[in-house]
Scaffold this active site. Structure first.
Site, PDB file in Angstrom:
ATOM      1  N   ARG A   1     -29.191   8.299  40.710  1.00  0.00           N
ATOM      2  CA  ARG A   1     -30.164   8.027  41.773  1.00  0.00           C
ATOM      3  C   ARG A   1     -29.812   8.799  43.042  1.00  0.00           C
ATOM      4  NH1 ARG A   1     -29.720   4.135  45.909  1.00  0.00           N
ATOM      5  NH2 ARG A   1     -31.717   3.426  46.762  1.00  0.00           N
ATOM      6  N   ALA A   2     -28.513   8.782  43.384  1.00  0.00           N
ATOM      7  CA  ALA A   2     -28.089   9.440  44.621  1.00  0.00           C
ATOM      8  C   ALA A   2     -28.303  10.955  44.545  1.00  0.00           C
ATOM      9  CB  ALA A   2     -26.615   9.125  44.894  1.00  0.00           C
TER      10      ALA A   2
ATOM     11  N   ARG B  95     -21.304  12.710  22.674  1.00  0.00           N
ATOM     12  CA  ARG B  95     -20.231  13.696  22.535  1.00  0.00           C
ATOM     13  C   ARG B  95     -20.857  14.853  21.747  1.00  0.00           C
ATOM     14  NH1 ARG B  95     -16.099  10.416  25.019  1.00  0.00           N
ATOM     15  NH2 ARG B  95     -16.351   8.323  24.264  1.00  0.00           N
TER      16      ARG B  95
ATOM     17  N   ILE C 222     -14.549   4.738  33.240  1.00  0.00           N
ATOM     18  CA  ILE C 222     -13.906   3.457  33.591  1.00  0.00           C
ATOM     19  C   ILE C 222     -12.386   3.598  33.649  1.00  0.00           C
ATOM     20  CG2 ILE C 222     -15.766   2.055  32.616  1.00  0.00           C
ATOM     21  CD1 ILE C 222     -13.832   1.444  30.252  1.00  0.00           C
TER      22      ILE C 222
ATOM     23  N   ARG D 141      -7.607 -17.568  29.601  1.00  0.00           N
ATOM     24  CA  ARG D 141      -6.528 -18.401  30.153  1.00  0.00           C
ATOM     25  C   ARG D 141      -6.851 -19.897  30.023  1.00  0.00           C
ATOM     26  NH1 ARG D 141      -2.284 -18.204  33.644  1.00  0.00           N
ATOM     27  NH2 ARG D 141      -2.335 -16.019  34.155  1.00  0.00           N
TER      28      ARG D 141
ATOM     29  N   ARG E 285      -6.419   4.281  26.035  1.00  0.00           N
ATOM     30  CA  ARG E 285      -5.632   4.919  24.966  1.00  0.00           C
ATOM     31  C   ARG E 285      -4.498   5.748  25.541  1.00  0.00           C
ATOM     32  NH1 ARG E 285     -10.495   5.347  22.130  1.00  0.00           N
ATOM     33  NH2 ARG E 285     -11.064   7.150  23.373  1.00  0.00           N
TER      34      ARG E 285
ATOM     35  N   LYS F 261      11.609 -21.224  29.912  1.00  0.00           N
ATOM     36  CA  LYS F 261      11.203 -21.766  28.604  1.00  0.00           C
ATOM     37  C   LYS F 261      10.118 -22.843  28.739  1.00  0.00           C
ATOM     38  CE  LYS F 261      14.150 -19.623  25.792  1.00  0.00           C
ATOM     39  NZ  LYS F 261      14.422 -18.480  26.662  1.00  0.00           N
TER      40      LYS F 261
ATOM     41  N   GLU G 207      -4.764  -0.118  25.068  1.00  0.00           N
ATOM     42  CA  GLU G 207      -4.896   0.309  23.659  1.00  0.00           C
ATOM     43  C   GLU G 207      -3.716   1.175  23.218  1.00  0.00           C
ATOM     44  OE1 GLU G 207      -9.537   1.275  22.897  1.00  0.00           O
ATOM     45  OE2 GLU G 207      -8.650   2.054  24.732  1.00  0.00           O
TER      46      GLU G 207
ATOM     47  N   ARG H 246     -17.248  -1.677  29.162  1.00  0.00           N
ATOM     48  CA  ARG H 246     -18.049  -0.535  29.615  1.00  0.00           C
ATOM     49  C   ARG H 246     -19.376  -0.956  30.238  1.00  0.00           C
ATOM     50  NH1 ARG H 246     -16.451   4.207  28.598  1.00  0.00           N
ATOM     51  NH2 ARG H 246     -15.125   4.718  26.845  1.00  0.00           N
TER      52      ARG H 246
HETATM   53  P1  ATP Z   1     -14.335   9.543  28.972  1.00  0.00           P
HETATM   54  O1  ATP Z   1     -13.094   9.888  29.752  1.00  0.00           O
HETATM   55  O2  ATP Z   1     -15.048   8.381  29.551  1.00  0.00           O
HETATM   56  O3  ATP Z   1     -14.128   9.446  27.477  1.00  0.00           O
HETATM   57  P2  ATP Z   1     -15.059  12.310  28.816  1.00  0.00           P
HETATM   58  O4  ATP Z   1     -15.892  13.128  29.716  1.00  0.00           O
HETATM   59  O5  ATP Z   1     -13.586  12.587  28.843  1.00  0.00           O
HETATM   60  O6  ATP Z   1     -15.350  10.782  29.133  1.00  0.00           O
HETATM   61  P3  ATP Z   1     -15.248  13.480  26.138  1.00  0.00           P
HETATM   62  O7  ATP Z   1     -15.891  12.951  24.925  1.00  0.00           O
HETATM   63  O8  ATP Z   1     -13.800  13.789  26.081  1.00  0.00           O
HETATM   64  O9  ATP Z   1     -15.604  12.449  27.303  1.00  0.00           O
HETATM   65  O10 ATP Z   1     -16.013  14.831  26.545  1.00  0.00           O
HETATM   66  C1  ATP Z   1     -17.414  14.869  26.674  1.00  0.00           C
HETATM   67  C2  ATP Z   1     -17.985  16.149  26.102  1.00  0.00           C
HETATM   68  O11 ATP Z   1     -17.482  17.267  26.850  1.00  0.00           O
HETATM   69  C3  ATP Z   1     -17.598  16.469  24.662  1.00  0.00           C
HETATM   70  O12 ATP Z   1     -18.379  15.778  23.715  1.00  0.00           O
HETATM   71  C4  ATP Z   1     -17.870  17.968  24.611  1.00  0.00           C
HETATM   72  O13 ATP Z   1     -19.240  18.242  24.426  1.00  0.00           O
HETATM   73  C5  ATP Z   1     -17.458  18.424  26.019  1.00  0.00           C
HETATM   74  N1  ATP Z   1     -16.095  18.991  25.949  1.00  0.00           N
HETATM   75  C6  ATP Z   1     -14.927  18.330  25.941  1.00  0.00           C
HETATM   76  N2  ATP Z   1     -13.879  19.176  25.800  1.00  0.00           N
HETATM   77  C7  ATP Z   1     -14.423  20.419  25.698  1.00  0.00           C
HETATM   78  C8  ATP Z   1     -13.892  21.731  25.508  1.00  0.00           C
HETATM   79  N3  ATP Z   1     -12.580  21.955  25.389  1.00  0.00           N
HETATM   80  N4  ATP Z   1     -14.759  22.767  25.455  1.00  0.00           N
HETATM   81  C9  ATP Z   1     -16.095  22.573  25.567  1.00  0.00           C
HETATM   82  N5  ATP Z   1     -16.658  21.363  25.727  1.00  0.00           N
HETATM   83  C10 ATP Z   1     -15.848  20.304  25.783  1.00  0.00           C
END
Ligand code: ATP
Length: 325
Positions: free
Chosen positions: A24-25, A75, A130, A158, A175, A214, A225, A258
Site C-alpha cells: 500500500r505504501a 518460490r 518474520i 502455559r 531454521r 526441583k 526449528e 506467519r
Molecule cells: P524468507 O526469508 O521469508 O524465506 P526469502 O526471500 O529468503 O524469504 P527464498 O525462497 O529463499 O525466500 O527466495 C525467494 C526467491 O528468490 C526464490 O524462489 C528464487 O526465485 C529467488 N532466488 C533466491 N536465491 C536466488 C539466486 N541465487 N539466484 C536467483 N534467484 C534467487
C-alpha cells in the site's frame, strides 16, 4: 532526480504480516509522485510468466490491516537460471517497467542482486520476513507480529502446562536463526531457549533440569526449528529418557506464526520503508535494501543485507538463565 515512470512491485519468498501495508505504501507514494505501479504476481514467477497488472489507489484500499500478501508469493526456480532472468527482463520491458521494488527476505535479495547486475534496472528492496535475519535494519516487516503470535500461543500452552504439571517443548520458526526464539523465550518466561547459534543448548537444558530448582511444577522450553538437538521431538525424547518423571509434551507452532493482522509496529515500519523506497528510486538509489536503524531510514547494499552475521546477544541468553531461577 531520476525520471522513473513505472515501478514493478512484487513480494517473494515466505510471506510476512505487514507485506500488504508495504505494498500500500509503495503504491500510494508512487502515485503521489506521479509514478505508475505494476503489480507482479507471485514474485519472480510472475516476472518470468508475465503475470502483471496495473495498480491504482483503490487496488490497495482496505489492506493495511490484512496479513499475507495481495500480490501472492512463490518460490521460483526458473529465476535462478540466466534464461529465466532473460525472460523476466523481456517481460518487464514489455510492460514498460523501468524500476523494481522487491519485498522479501535474503533469497529475494540474492535474486535481486544478481538481476540488478545483469540488467540495467534499478531495484530497491524492503525487508519482509518474520525471521528478522537481515542486516541493515533493526527489525524486518512481520517479525513483531510473529513474535506476538508466539507469545500469545505460549501463554495459552502455559495454562495447560501449569494445570497438568507438564514440561512443554514449544518449537518456533527459525531454521537458521534463533531471533524469534530468543525474544519470545524471554517474553513468555521460558525455562530455557535452544537456538541454532548456540551449540550448548541441549546440554544446558539437561544441566538445568538436573541441577536447577526441583519444586517447579511446570516448565516451558522454547526451541527454534534449527536447535542444536535436532528438533523439538528429539529434545522431548532425550528429556523423557533422562527424566522419565517429567510429563513432557511437544508443541510445534508452525504456520500460525506467519499469519494474522500485522501489529502497529509492523504497519508503521512497512509504511515508512515503503515511502522511503519510492523516494530512494527517485534519488537514484539501486541495489539496496531500505531499512530502519536507530529510528532512521537506512540504505544497505543487497550483498551486505543478506550476510548472515546477525549477532545473537549473549546478554539475552543470560537474561533467560537469570530469570528462570
Ligand atoms: P524468507 O526469508 O521469508 O524465506 P526469502 O526471500 O529468503 O524469504 P527464498 O525462497 O529463499 O525466500 O527466495 C525467494 C526467491 O528468490 C526464490 O524462489 C528464487 O526465485 C529467488 N532466488 C533466491 N536465491 C536466488 C539466486 N541465487 N539466484 C536467483 N534467484 C534467487
Amino acid at each position: 532526480m531520476t525520471q522513473i515512470k513505472n515501478i514493478g512491485l512484487y513480494t517473494s519468498g515466505g510471506d510476512a504480516p505487514g507485506m500488504n501495508a508495504a505494498i500500500r505504501a509503495v503504491v500510494r507514494s508512487a502515485l503521489y509522485y506521479d509514478i505508475e505501479v505494476t503489480g507482479i504476481l507471485r514474485g519472480y514467477e510472475g516476472m518470468v510468466r508475465n503475470d502483471m497488472f496495473k495498480m491504482n489507489r483503490k487496488s490497495v484500499s482496505n489492506i493495511v490491516q490484512r496479513g499475507g500478501t495481495i500480490l501472492k508469493t512463490a518460490r521460483c526456480d526458473a529465476f535462478r537460471t540466466p534464461e529465466g532472468r532473460k525472460l523476466a527482463y523481456d517481460n518487464l520491458k514489455k510492460n514498460n517497467i523501468d524500476a523494481l521494488v522487491a519485498i522479501g527476505g535474503d533469497g529475494t535479495f540474492t535474486g535481486a542482486k544478481i538481476f540488478g547486475h545483469e540488467y540495467d534496472i534499478p531495484i530497491v528492496g524492503l525487508p519482509g520476513t518474520i525471521d528478522n535475519d537481515l542486516m541493515g535494519t533493526d527489525f524486518t516487516i512481520g517479525y513483531d507480529t510473529a513474535i506476538n503470535t508466539v507469545v500469545n500461543a505460549v501463554d495459552k500452552i502455559r495454562d495447560t502446562a501449569e494445570s497438568h504439571d507438564r514440561l512443554f517443548i514449544v518449537e518456533v520458526m527459525g531454521r537458521d536463526s534463533g531471533l524469534i526464539a530468543l525474544r519470545t523465550g524471554i517474553a513468555a518466561g521460558a525455562e530455557a531457549i535452544l537456538i541454532p547459534e548456540n551449540k550448548n543448548g541441549m546440554a544446558g537444558l539437561l544441566d538445568r533440569l538436573e541441577n536447577g530448582r526441583k519444586d517447579k511444577t511446570s516448565r516451558i522450553v522454547i526451541a527454534a526449528e534449527g536447535d542444536d538437538a535436532g528438533g523439538a521431538f528429539e529434545i522431548g525424547r532425550i528429556v523423557t529418557e533422562r527424566f522419565p518423571h517429567y510429563d513432557t509434551r511437544v508443541s510445534i507452532l508452525g504456520h500460525i506464526q506467519r499469519g494474522g493482522k500485522p501489529t502497529c509496529m509492523d504497519r508503521v515500519l512497512a509504511s515508512r520503508v515503503g515511502v522511503a523506497a519510492v523516494e530512494a528510486l527517485r534519488d537514484g538509489h539501486r541495489n539496496e535494501m531500505i531499512g530502519v536503524i536507530h529510528n532512521e531510514i537506512s540504505y544497505t547494499p543487497f550483498e551486505h543485507a543478506i550476510k548472515h552475521d546477525h549477532e545473537i546477544s549473549n546478554n539475552f541468553l543470560k537474561i533467560v538463565e537469570i530469570l528462570s531461577l
